[in-house]
Design an enzyme around this catalytic site. Structure first.
Site, PDB file in Angstrom:
ATOM      1  N   ASP A   1      44.499  58.119  -7.208  1.00 32.20           N
ATOM      2  CA  ASP A   1      44.990  57.990  -5.828  1.00 32.20           C
ATOM      3  C   ASP A   1      45.815  59.218  -5.438  1.00 32.20           C
ATOM      4  O   ASP A   1      45.765  59.685  -4.299  1.00 32.20           O
ATOM      5  CB  ASP A   1      45.846  56.728  -5.664  1.00 32.20           C
TER       6      ASP A   1
ATOM      7  N   LYS B   1      50.226  58.975 -22.738  1.00 32.76           N
ATOM      8  CA  LYS B   1      51.684  58.960 -22.980  1.00 32.76           C
ATOM      9  C   LYS B   1      51.887  58.788 -24.481  1.00 32.76           C
ATOM     10  O   LYS B   1      52.581  57.871 -24.939  1.00 32.76           O
ATOM     11  CB  LYS B   1      52.351  57.813 -22.195  1.00 32.76           C
TER      12      LYS B   1
ATOM     13  N   ASP C   1      53.048  61.771 -17.054  1.00 28.29           N
ATOM     14  CA  ASP C   1      54.080  62.111 -16.067  1.00 28.29           C
ATOM     15  C   ASP C   1      53.993  63.595 -15.692  1.00 28.29           C
ATOM     16  O   ASP C   1      54.086  63.964 -14.520  1.00 28.29           O
ATOM     17  CB  ASP C   1      55.483  61.718 -16.562  1.00 28.29           C
TER      18      ASP C   1
END
Ligand code: NAD
Length: 379
Positions: free
Chosen positions: A253, A192, A225
């Site tokens: 995950d 990020k 994101d």
């Protein structure tokens, strides 16, 4: 040389899935003749119940002395009121930190036989073979300062610190580049850096290392994101996805769900290579202790069995034997044998032990046919 393996089944479904791994390892030891020596100990909630801590010093010493550690899972509602430092999950963080396991490798492989089990359309995941390389012992899970403080007026403040240094970034980036060279030669760095200076450091340092030592590998960048979206829409664009501890935790995950069930995904956590090229290592399924299904003999043991295959490959260099396990698992799935989490609609699932039986059966079959071929060649 005998390989010493420490088994830490842990809590919830951990002991159930580990029992099946043990049978596979016993098979390789007794029938196939691999020099394996297994010992077992407590970790997590069960260790807390026995010793008052989730990781006893004797268990840590055994982990440090072992050639590899195989872990089931830790945690569960029984220990929800235990102090934060003594919660079962603290054992995991301590093992990773004490063994200096900075590199977490999580493959996400779509098995053709399981395409229908994924919530994502088959055409999006068919042929998926992605490796997430996650930094495991730095970043926001370990950074200081951290803690909750009282700031008066009935207010409290919770702090965690995201912190990385050049050497921490370089050592994990090296693992990603080296892995990429054995695969499709592409690394994508996920961060990020648009809003976090620590992310900016990752970008600059990975770019420097790439230019200096790995310019043959294709390097690209993605924001975390956007990466979460791209994993759902176009996951096959990625080969090796390099990321920090926090984003790696979440995105791996997400990648697990692409493959149909978290019950299918193994992982390896590796330390730095010593002078003999040996690394401390711990192998575990990507899933947790699944308290909702614990003790029912319905958990999928394949993620744990595939973790043993990763151990053969990464810790012992036994690539053929690792492939035997992976091929065995694939043939079981191709035959339509499924636990509940991956069962096709309308098909009766089998239990944990029966899945272990099926993998052993597949190993026996491939071993017998290999011996027949060998005998015929010698005749
Ligand atoms: P979880 O992975 O345990 O379970 C999530 C869901 O997946 C559940 O519905 C569960 O039934 C299912 N599932 C998981 N493994 C499965 C398997 N092998 N076969 C079939 N279904 C399976 O995650 P959670 O529910 O968020 O966490 C439960 C506990 O596990 C918590 O205490 C958590 O802290 C702990 N945890 C431990 C680890 C670890 O030991 N490495 C990792 C994650 C969570």
């Amino acid at each position: 040389m005998t390989k010493k393996i420490l088994l830490l089944p842990g809590d919830g479904i951990g002991p159930e899935v580990m029992a099946e791994v043990r049978r596979v390892l016993d098979w390789f030891n007794e029938k196939y003749g691999l020099p394996l020596e297994m010992s077992e100990d407590l970790v997590g909630g069960v260790a807390y119940d026995r010793h008052g801590v989730p990781l006893a010093s004797t268990t840590l010493a055994a982990a440090q002395a072992a050639d590899a550690v195989l872990l089931g899972a830790v945690g569960g509602p029984k220990w929800k009121n235990v102090g934060y430092d003594k919660r079962p999950e603290a054992a995991l963080l301590a093992l990773r930190k004490e063994l200096n396991l900075f590199a977490n490798l999580r493959p996400a492989l779509a098995f053709d036989a399981l395409l229908d089990s994924s919530p994502v359309k088959p055409e999006i995941i068919r042929g998926l073979d992605l490796l997430i390389v996650r930094e495991l012992i730095g970043g926001v899970y370990f950074g200081e300062p951290s803690g909750i403080t009282d700031i008066g007026n009935g207010q409290r403040r919770g702090v965690n610190t995201q912190v990385y240094t050049t050497s921490e970034i370089h050592r994990i980036a090296r693992v990603a580049f080296e892995q990429a060279r054995q695969r499709s030669n592409k690394v994508c760095l996920c961060d990020k850096s648009n809003v976090m200076v620590s992310g900016l450091l990752w970008r600059e340092e990975v770019a420097k290392l790439h230019e200096a030592e790995y310019s043959d590998v294709e390097l690209s960048y993605i924001y975390a994101d956007t990466c979460a979206m791209q994993l759902m829409g176009n996951p096959k664009q990625f080969d090796v996805l390099l990321t920090d501890n926090l984003f790696g935790d979440i995105l791996s995950d997400e990648a697990a769900m692409l493959t149909g069930s978290i019950g299918m995904l193994p992982s390896a956590s590796l330390g730095a290579a010593d002078t003999k090229g040996q690394r401390k290592a711990m192998y575990e399924p990507a899933h947790g202790s699944a308290p909702d299904i614990a003790g029912k003999n319905i958990a999928n043991p394949l993620a744990s069995i595939l973790s043993a295959a990763m151990m053969f490959r990464y810790s012992f260099g036994w690539t053929e034997e690792a492939a035997m396990i992976e091929t065995g698992v694939r043939s079981v799935l191709d035959a339509g044998i499924r636990t509940a989490d991956i069962a096709a609609p309308g098909k009766k699932p089998i239990g944990t032990k029966a899945m272990g039986d099926a993998v052993l059966q597949a190993l026996n079959t491939s071993y017998s046919s290999a011996r027949v071929t060998q005998k015929a060649a010698l005749a």
